[in-house]
Scaffold this motif. Structure first.
Motif, short mmCIF file in Angstrom:
data_model
loop_
_atom_site.label_atom_id
_atom_site.label_comp_id
_atom_site.label_asym_id
_atom_site.label_seq_id
_atom_site.Cartn_x
_atom_site.Cartn_y
_atom_site.Cartn_z
N ALA A 1 0.83 -1.20 0.00
CA ALA A 1 0.00 0.00 0.00
C ALA A 1 0.86 1.25 0.00
CB ALA A 1 -0.93 0.01 1.21
N TYR A 2 0.45 2.22 -0.79
CA TYR A 2 1.17 3.50 -0.90
C TYR A 2 0.16 4.64 -0.79
CZ TYR A 2 3.53 7.46 -3.14
OH TYR A 2 4.05 8.70 -3.41
N PRO B 1 -9.67 -3.78 4.78
CA PRO B 1 -9.27 -2.41 4.44
C PRO B 1 -7.94 -2.07 5.13
CG PRO B 1 -11.57 -2.48 5.14
CD PRO B 1 -10.98 -3.82 5.46
N VAL B 2 -7.12 -1.28 4.44
CA VAL B 2 -5.84 -0.88 5.02
C VAL B 2 -5.85 0.56 5.49
CG1 VAL B 2 -4.61 -2.56 3.62
CG2 VAL B 2 -4.82 -0.21 2.80
N LEU C 1 -9.06 6.24 -0.14
CA LEU C 1 -9.87 5.62 -1.17
C LEU C 1 -9.19 4.31 -1.54
CD1 LEU C 1 -12.40 6.25 -2.98
CD2 LEU C 1 -10.78 6.97 -4.75
N GLU C 2 -9.92 3.20 -1.50
CA GLU C 2 -9.28 1.91 -1.80
C GLU C 2 -10.27 0.91 -2.37
OE1 GLU C 2 -8.04 -0.66 1.56
OE2 GLU C 2 -8.72 0.96 2.86
N LEU D 1 -15.43 -0.42 -3.51
CA LEU D 1 -14.71 0.84 -3.40
C LEU D 1 -15.12 1.54 -2.11
CD1 LEU D 1 -12.82 2.91 -4.84
CD2 LEU D 1 -14.90 3.99 -5.75
N LEU D 2 -14.13 1.82 -1.27
CA LEU D 2 -14.37 2.48 0.01
C LEU D 2 -13.70 3.85 0.03
CD1 LEU D 2 -13.67 -0.40 2.59
CD2 LEU D 2 -15.87 0.25 1.58
N ALA D 3 -14.40 4.84 0.56
CA ALA D 3 -13.84 6.16 0.81
C ALA D 3 -13.94 6.41 2.31
CB ALA D 3 -14.59 7.24 0.04
N ASP D 4 -12.79 6.57 2.94
CA ASP D 4 -12.75 6.72 4.40
C ASP D 4 -13.51 5.59 5.09
OD1 ASP D 4 -11.27 9.16 4.26
OD2 ASP D 4 -13.14 10.23 3.78
#
Length: 295
Positions: free
Chosen positions: A98-99, A165-166, A170-171, A191-194
């Motif tokens: 993850a970056y 989730p990490v 947004l991931e 798709l997750l935001a926060d």
């Protein structure tokens, strides 16, 4: 000008120059390395595979980690060098790389900004600009990157870190382990935001074997879920962009977050280097000595 300041400025110009028009992703030297292997982890930019490598930029790096069934470790690297990260595998199973970057600011003239919004499925922002009377105005945007990659070190389902989730802004998270898939399978991603599902976002997906511009496109449902057909073996890239209006008084009008996810669909031709023309594994120094940070 001091040498290190020149290097820092060059890195900033490179990242800004490829901001709104390109994808940004993590490209490990191998997606299916052997246990104990040492490999370089590149950051790449482009309209899709193969893209171009970007060196490690300490001015933009917020987080660069590897998450294994045993825990989380920072990915070391040498500032200004490619590959941006170095990893030695010590645990079997699927690992998450993850970056996350800090925000950079870019200003685009109206026509270019509106064109990029259309390309990324951000028609709601076009409508908002029209409502605000800004359609003919240039736009100042602060953008940040959130990239993930899944690599598989031998077959193991230990801990199943790939489905957790990490904590990126947004991931994309797969519903099932991509390394258990075969060409032709359908695969769903959330798709997750926060940490919350995003409805109606455009997600794009393409394989390393697709022709330039050949992207599957779909919008997320009310649960933030989108489905693609993994038609081919080899590396895959998924991406999505989220944009919001900046708060009153800020120096920019818009804030965007760019998310990407890379992984490999197993096949008889995919063991080894991560697809051509991506380079073969990069040797990892035993004890890399970082260059002095820009002052």
């Amino acid at each position: 000008m001091h040498k290190h300041k020149i290097i820092a400025l060059a890195l900033l110009l490179l990242s800004c120059g490829s901001a709104a028009a390109h994808e940004f992703w993590i490209q490990p030297a191998q997606f299916r390395p052997d246990n104990g292997a040492a490999l370089g982890v590149q950051l790449r930019v482009g309209d899709g595979f193969p893209g171009e490598p970007r060196p490690r930029d300490p001015n933009r790096l917020v987080r660069f980690v590897a998450i294994s069934p045993d825990g989380t470790q920072d990915l070391p690297g040498i500032d200004g060098r490619d590959p941006a990260g170095l990893l030695r595998l010590k645990t079997v199973g699927v690992h998450v790389l993850a970056y996350e970057s800090s925000a950079s600011v870019i200003e685009l003239e109206a026509e270019k900004f509106e064109s990029y919004l259309k390309d990324e499925g951000l028609e709601a922002i076009i409508e908002q600009r029209a409502t605000l009377g800004e359609s003919a105005a240039s736009a100042k945007e602060a953008f940040s990157r959130c990239a993930k990659s899944l690599i598989c070190c031998e077959r193991s389902n230990a801990a199943e870190v790939w489905k957790k989730p990490v904590g990126l802004k947004l991931e994309l998270i797969p519903d099932a382990d991509p390394y258990a898939s075969t060409p032709g399978d359908k695969a769903s991603f959330v798709l997750l935001a926060d940490g919350k599902p995003v409805e109606g976002a455009l997600v794009r997906g393409a394989s390393s074997k697709a022709k330039p511009g050949e992207w599957q496109k779909a919008r997320t449902d009310k649960d933030g879920r989108v489905t693609f057909t993994l038609a081919e073996s080899g590396p895959w890239l998924l991406s999505s962009v989220r944009m919001e209006r900046a708060a009153a008084g800020e120096d920019v009008q818009w804030k965007s977050t760019w998310a990407s996810l890379t992984f490999e669909v197993p096949g008889p031709d995919t063991k080894g280097p991560a697809g051509q023309p991506v380079p073969a594994p990069v040797p990892v120094p035993a004890t890399p000595k970082p260059a002095p940070s820009p002052q």
